[in-house]
Scaffold this motif. Sequence first.
Motif, short mmCIF file in Angstrom:
data_model
loop_
_atom_site.label_atom_id
_atom_site.label_comp_id
_atom_site.label_asym_id
_atom_site.label_seq_id
_atom_site.Cartn_x
_atom_site.Cartn_y
_atom_site.Cartn_z
N CYS A 1 0.84 -1.21 0.00
CA CYS A 1 0.00 0.00 0.00
C CYS A 1 0.87 1.26 0.00
CB CYS A 1 -0.93 0.00 1.21
SG CYS A 1 -2.25 -1.24 1.14
N GLY A 2 1.95 1.21 0.79
CA GLY A 2 2.85 2.37 0.82
C GLY A 2 3.51 2.61 -0.51
N ALA A 3 3.95 1.53 -1.18
CA ALA A 3 4.57 1.69 -2.49
C ALA A 3 3.58 2.23 -3.51
CB ALA A 3 5.14 0.34 -2.96
N LEU A 4 2.33 1.74 -3.45
CA LEU A 4 1.30 2.23 -4.37
C LEU A 4 1.02 3.71 -4.12
CD1 LEU A 4 -0.87 1.81 -6.52
CD2 LEU A 4 -2.41 0.96 -4.72
N LEU A 5 0.94 4.09 -2.86
CA LEU A 5 0.69 5.49 -2.52
C LEU A 5 1.85 6.36 -3.00
CD1 LEU A 5 -0.99 7.67 -1.14
CD2 LEU A 5 0.07 7.02 1.04
N LEU A 6 3.08 5.94 -2.73
CA LEU A 6 4.24 6.73 -3.14
C LEU A 6 4.33 6.85 -4.66
CD1 LEU A 6 6.98 5.47 -0.65
CD2 LEU A 6 5.99 7.76 -0.77
N GLY A 7 4.09 5.73 -5.36
CA GLY A 7 4.13 5.77 -6.81
C GLY A 7 3.08 6.71 -7.38
N SER A 8 1.89 6.67 -6.82
CA SER A 8 0.81 7.54 -7.29
C SER A 8 1.14 9.01 -7.04
CB SER A 8 -0.50 7.17 -6.60
OG SER A 8 -0.89 5.85 -6.89
N LEU A 9 1.73 9.29 -5.88
CA LEU A 9 2.09 10.68 -5.58
C LEU A 9 3.15 11.18 -6.55
CD1 LEU A 9 2.28 10.53 -1.66
CD2 LEU A 9 0.43 11.44 -3.06
N GLY A 10 4.13 10.33 -6.85
CA GLY A 10 5.16 10.74 -7.79
C GLY A 10 4.60 10.98 -9.18
N LEU A 11 3.75 10.07 -9.65
CA LEU A 11 3.16 10.22 -10.98
C LEU A 11 2.23 11.43 -11.06
CD1 LEU A 11 2.39 6.50 -11.86
CD2 LEU A 11 4.16 7.95 -12.85
N SER A 12 1.64 11.80 -9.92
CA SER A 12 0.70 12.93 -9.94
C SER A 12 1.40 14.25 -10.26
CB SER A 12 -0.02 13.05 -8.60
OG SER A 12 0.84 13.54 -7.58
N ALA A 13 2.72 14.27 -10.14
CA ALA A 13 3.45 15.50 -10.48
C ALA A 13 3.38 15.80 -11.97
CB ALA A 13 4.91 15.37 -10.03
N ILE A 14 3.09 14.77 -12.78
CA ILE A 14 2.98 14.97 -14.23
C ILE A 14 1.75 15.84 -14.52
CG2 ILE A 14 2.69 13.84 -16.46
CD1 ILE A 14 3.96 11.36 -15.24
N GLY A 15 1.95 16.99 -15.04
CA GLY A 15 0.84 17.88 -15.37
C GLY A 15 0.29 18.66 -14.21
N ALA A 16 0.87 18.53 -13.00
CA ALA A 16 0.38 19.29 -11.85
C ALA A 16 0.75 20.76 -11.99
CB ALA A 16 0.98 18.72 -10.57
N PRO A 17 -0.10 21.68 -11.49
CA PRO A 17 0.25 23.10 -11.54
C PRO A 17 1.57 23.40 -10.83
CG PRO A 17 -2.06 22.81 -10.97
CD PRO A 17 -1.44 21.45 -10.95
N ALA A 18 1.83 22.69 -9.71
CA ALA A 18 3.08 22.87 -8.97
C ALA A 18 3.68 21.49 -8.72
CB ALA A 18 2.83 23.61 -7.66
N PRO A 19 4.45 20.94 -9.65
CA PRO A 19 5.01 19.60 -9.49
C PRO A 19 5.84 19.44 -8.22
CG PRO A 19 5.30 20.40 -11.73
CD PRO A 19 4.83 21.56 -10.93
N LEU A 20 6.49 20.53 -7.79
CA LEU A 20 7.34 20.44 -6.60
C LEU A 20 6.52 20.10 -5.36
CD1 LEU A 20 10.24 20.67 -5.67
CD2 LEU A 20 9.87 23.11 -5.24
N LEU A 21 5.28 20.58 -5.30
CA LEU A 21 4.42 20.23 -4.17
C LEU A 21 4.14 18.73 -4.14
CD1 LEU A 21 1.71 23.07 -4.04
CD2 LEU A 21 3.54 22.63 -2.40
N ALA A 22 3.89 18.14 -5.31
CA ALA A 22 3.63 16.71 -5.38
C ALA A 22 4.85 15.90 -4.96
CB ALA A 22 3.18 16.33 -6.79
N LEU A 23 6.02 16.31 -5.43
CA LEU A 23 7.23 15.58 -5.07
C LEU A 23 7.54 15.74 -3.59
CD1 LEU A 23 9.43 16.44 -8.18
CD2 LEU A 23 8.13 14.34 -7.72
N ALA A 24 7.28 16.92 -3.05
CA ALA A 24 7.50 17.14 -1.62
C ALA A 24 6.56 16.29 -0.79
CB ALA A 24 7.32 18.62 -1.27
N ARG A 25 5.31 16.17 -1.21
CA ARG A 25 4.36 15.33 -0.47
C ARG A 25 4.78 13.87 -0.54
NH1 ARG A 25 -0.37 16.95 1.17
NH2 ARG A 25 1.00 18.70 1.66
N ALA A 26 5.30 13.43 -1.69
CA ALA A 26 5.79 12.06 -1.80
C ALA A 26 6.96 11.82 -0.85
CB ALA A 26 6.22 11.77 -3.24
N ALA A 27 7.85 12.79 -0.74
CA ALA A 27 8.98 12.66 0.18
C ALA A 27 8.50 12.61 1.63
CB ALA A 27 9.95 13.82 -0.02
#
Length: 463
Positions: A83-109
């Motif tokens: 579940c953790g890997a799925l959540l982390l992978g989804s968070l990382g992929l969500s940066a694609i096309g996000a208005p602020a990709p850095l926010l998505a990557l920070a949340r994944a971290a």
Amino acid sequence: MQAERLERGLETSVAVAAALSVGYDWSKPLWHAGVPWVPGPFQDVTLTASALGLLTLAPFGALLPGSGLEESLSREGRLVAVCGALLLGSLGLSAIGAPAPLLALARAAEVAVGLLAYLAVARRPRLAHGLLIGFTGLVLLQLPIITLQETTQSTFPVGQYLYGWGTDVSAQVPGDSVVFGNDGTRWQRALGSFPHPNVLGGFIATYIVLGLCGPRALRPGRKMGTVIWAIAWTELLFTFSRAALLAALVGCASWALGNARIVGRGRSLVYVALPAFLALGIVGAASGPFLEARLVPSPGQLSSAPVAGRLLLLRIAIELVKAHPLLGIGAGNFSLVETMPPFSFIAVDPVHVVPLLIASEAGIPAGLAWLGIVLGVPILAWSHRRRVDPGARAWLAIRLALPLAILTLGLLDHYLWTLAPGRALFWLTLGSWRALQTPAEESDETVLPSWNVARSDRVGAPM
């Protein structure tokens, strides 16, 4: 022997410090999206005290001896890892096309660090005991602060002396966190050292449920435990957080239901309920009609602007999930998307349902993964246990006590995902709950405080 004592002292010290960090919302901004009218926590990348607390705990699961590798390889450990890997992978992929990709990557971290801290605590019960000690100290530290806030009817002293606001805010100032009486008068909600009364309420609610499987000295029925529980319930009621109160009641009810054969004798239930009723009397005497107005809302309050605002946020989130079911709009980007067409600043707050918020930000798989982390471990363990244990249902109810409390908070407010203290609270309490169950499972004892209860009277299905 000396090395073992040093290791034990190090673990306890780090765990206590991590627990205390949850109650201090220090932060250092690292990046800002620069969108006007959106609150800072919803568009900033920051380094926080609670994130540092998680970071110090994360290495303990792998670097120190006796880390319990078998736990990580168990069915429950594998489920959390998946579940953790799925959540982390989804968070990382969500940066694609996000208005602020850095926010998505920070949340994944942030989630990665939290997940590592969870696994470390779950593997090492000594860390969980240290966290519970720290949480107990944090509960006691809130008491003088809450007393000052309720007597001065302001945010004093945290504004001036803790967070550097320059001045503290009176309950009479618009925008302060207050509860309204039926006549429109205002009463200060206790926030203690936390960023908001709801976050303090969530901390106290999870502490109350977590304490049910902690050391016997901290449980109701023992002198110290009864006093601490009465303080915790009093602080919880002074936050006037309905979600936190409901979470505490749901968690305690699930635990009591699982121990029904003993609770039915009456004495144990009195010990558990007495601190709550004592706290209700204290807060009721102090705040009177304000508590009644908060707990028994009028028809007008049910149709008020805050309720309408939450319903609006639900509709926005559902529209976003329909439009972006797999990748979402970008983790941490919910408020930014609200400022863009077609919403155009119709709101700037995240939706208050955490699984829905995660699904809208990072896709439906991410929302399901978060639910799997919360509920998956006890349900998976029960699915295997029920084949050989006739008391498995009672055992499941006990195991679900804290996850249900966490889920209640997550369905009614967003801070378990959006605010750093809330995220730390999520990972640390779930990890502690898993670790504190291990001694009960090994010794085949129930978590119910056994005040002069014979061994033969105990529930046969432990936590």
